[in-house]
Scaffold this motif. Structure first.
Motif, PDB file in Angstrom:
ATOM      1  N   GLN A 110       0.833  -1.208   0.000  1.00 13.81           N
ATOM      2  CA  GLN A 110       0.000   0.000   0.000  1.00 13.81           C
ATOM      3  C   GLN A 110       0.864   1.253   0.000  1.00 13.81           C
ATOM      4  O   GLN A 110       0.582   2.216  -0.726  1.00 13.81           O
ATOM      5  N   GLU A 144       4.058   5.587  -5.461  1.00 10.89           N
ATOM      6  CA  GLU A 144       4.001   5.603  -6.923  1.00 10.89           C
ATOM      7  C   GLU A 144       3.017   6.669  -7.413  1.00 10.89           C
ATOM      8  O   GLU A 144       3.315   7.432  -8.340  1.00 10.89           O
ATOM      9  N   ASN A 145       1.864   6.760  -6.770  1.00  9.58           N
ATOM     10  CA  ASN A 145       0.868   7.762  -7.153  1.00  9.58           C
ATOM     11  C   ASN A 145       1.390   9.179  -6.911  1.00  9.58           C
ATOM     12  O   ASN A 145       1.178  10.087  -7.727  1.00  9.58           O
ATOM     13  N   ILE A 146       2.069   9.362  -5.788  1.00  8.56           N
ATOM     14  CA  ILE A 146       2.630  10.684  -5.493  1.00  8.56           C
ATOM     15  C   ILE A 146       3.674  11.055  -6.542  1.00  8.56           C
ATOM     16  O   ILE A 146       3.696  12.185  -7.049  1.00  8.56           O
ATOM     17  N   LEU A 169       3.922   9.949  -9.638  1.00  5.22           N
ATOM     18  CA  LEU A 169       3.254  10.210 -10.909  1.00  5.22           C
ATOM     19  C   LEU A 169       2.584  11.581 -10.914  1.00  5.22           C
ATOM     20  O   LEU A 169       2.654  12.323 -11.897  1.00  5.22           O
ATOM     21  N   GLN A 170       1.950  11.937  -9.807  1.00  9.16           N
ATOM     22  CA  GLN A 170       1.291  13.239  -9.714  1.00  9.16           C
ATOM     23  C   GLN A 170       2.319  14.363  -9.779  1.00  9.16           C
ATOM     24  O   GLN A 170       2.135  15.355 -10.497  1.00  9.16           O
ATOM     25  N   GLU A 171       3.414  14.230  -9.056  1.00  7.12           N
ATOM     26  CA  GLU A 171       4.473  15.245  -9.090  1.00  7.12           C
ATOM     27  C   GLU A 171       5.065  15.348 -10.489  1.00  7.12           C
ATOM     28  O   GLU A 171       5.360  16.445 -10.964  1.00  7.12           O
ATOM     29  N   ASN A 172       5.211  14.217 -11.140  1.00  6.29           N
ATOM     30  CA  ASN A 172       5.742  14.214 -12.504  1.00  6.29           C
ATOM     31  C   ASN A 172       4.809  14.972 -13.443  1.00  6.29           C
ATOM     32  O   ASN A 172       5.260  15.764 -14.269  1.00  6.29           O
ATOM     33  N   ARG A 173       3.503  14.744 -13.307  1.00  5.09           N
ATOM     34  CA  ARG A 173       2.525  15.462 -14.135  1.00  5.09           C
ATOM     35  C   ARG A 173       2.584  16.960 -13.867  1.00  5.09           C
ATOM     36  O   ARG A 173       2.563  17.770 -14.793  1.00  5.09           O
ATOM     37  N   TYR A 202       3.854   1.483  -1.174  1.00  5.60           N
ATOM     38  CA  TYR A 202       4.471   1.554  -2.497  1.00  5.60           C
ATOM     39  C   TYR A 202       3.506   2.168  -3.510  1.00  5.60           C
ATOM     40  O   TYR A 202       3.892   3.026  -4.302  1.00  5.60           O
ATOM     41  N   VAL A 203       2.245   1.745  -3.463  1.00  8.15           N
ATOM     42  CA  VAL A 203       1.245   2.289  -4.380  1.00  8.15           C
ATOM     43  C   VAL A 203       1.041   3.780  -4.119  1.00  8.15           C
ATOM     44  O   VAL A 203       0.959   4.591  -5.049  1.00  8.15           O
ATOM     45  N   LYS A 204       0.993   4.166  -2.848  1.00 10.12           N
ATOM     46  CA  LYS A 204       0.849   5.592  -2.512  1.00 10.12           C
ATOM     47  C   LYS A 204       2.040   6.381  -3.026  1.00 10.12           C
ATOM     48  O   LYS A 204       1.877   7.465  -3.611  1.00 10.12           O
TER      49      LYS A 204
END
Length: 118
Positions: A35, A41-43, A45-49, A37-39
């Motif tokens: 969990q 990863e999402n953070i 990806l969001q920062e990358n966007r 790791y998924v959080k």
């Protein structure tokens, strides 16, 4: 002998129960890690966007500035050309007006000859 067997059996059951509890704890820990790791990863990806969006808007602004600078430089070139053209036309017009009026040219030449004759 039966007592020894019962002790080993009881000890074996305790160890199995302890192993099952340990296995459940390990499984719970693995789920928490997944969990997290998924959080993460999402953070990421969001920062990358957000970073990509910021860089894109910055580049768009830079292109707009470059275009406006180029437009201003082109306008300055046109203005300089028009100014030079107007000055040349005005000077040519004045020269033709004064040169065309023979009396001014005649007076100038007469004065020049008078000076040279003396």
């Amino acid at each position: 002998m039966e007592n020894l067997f019962d002790d080993r059996l009881g000890n074996h059951e305790e160890r199995i129960v302890a192993l099952e509890e340990s296995d459940l704890k390990q499984e719970l820990r693995l789920k928490q890690i997944e969990q997290n790791y998924v959080k993460l990863e999402n953070i990421i990806l969001q920062e990358n966007r957000e970073t990509r969006s910021f860089l894109q808007s910055t580049m768009d602004k830079q292109w707009d500035l470059i275009k406006s600078r180029d437009t201003a430089l082109e306008s300055e070139k046109v203005r300089t050309y028009d100014l030079r053209k107007t000055k040349m036309e005005r000077n040519a017009d004045l020269l033709l007006k004064y040169g065309g009026a023979g009396s001014v040219l005649y007076l100038f030449l007469q004065s020049l000859f008078n000076i040279l004759a003396q």
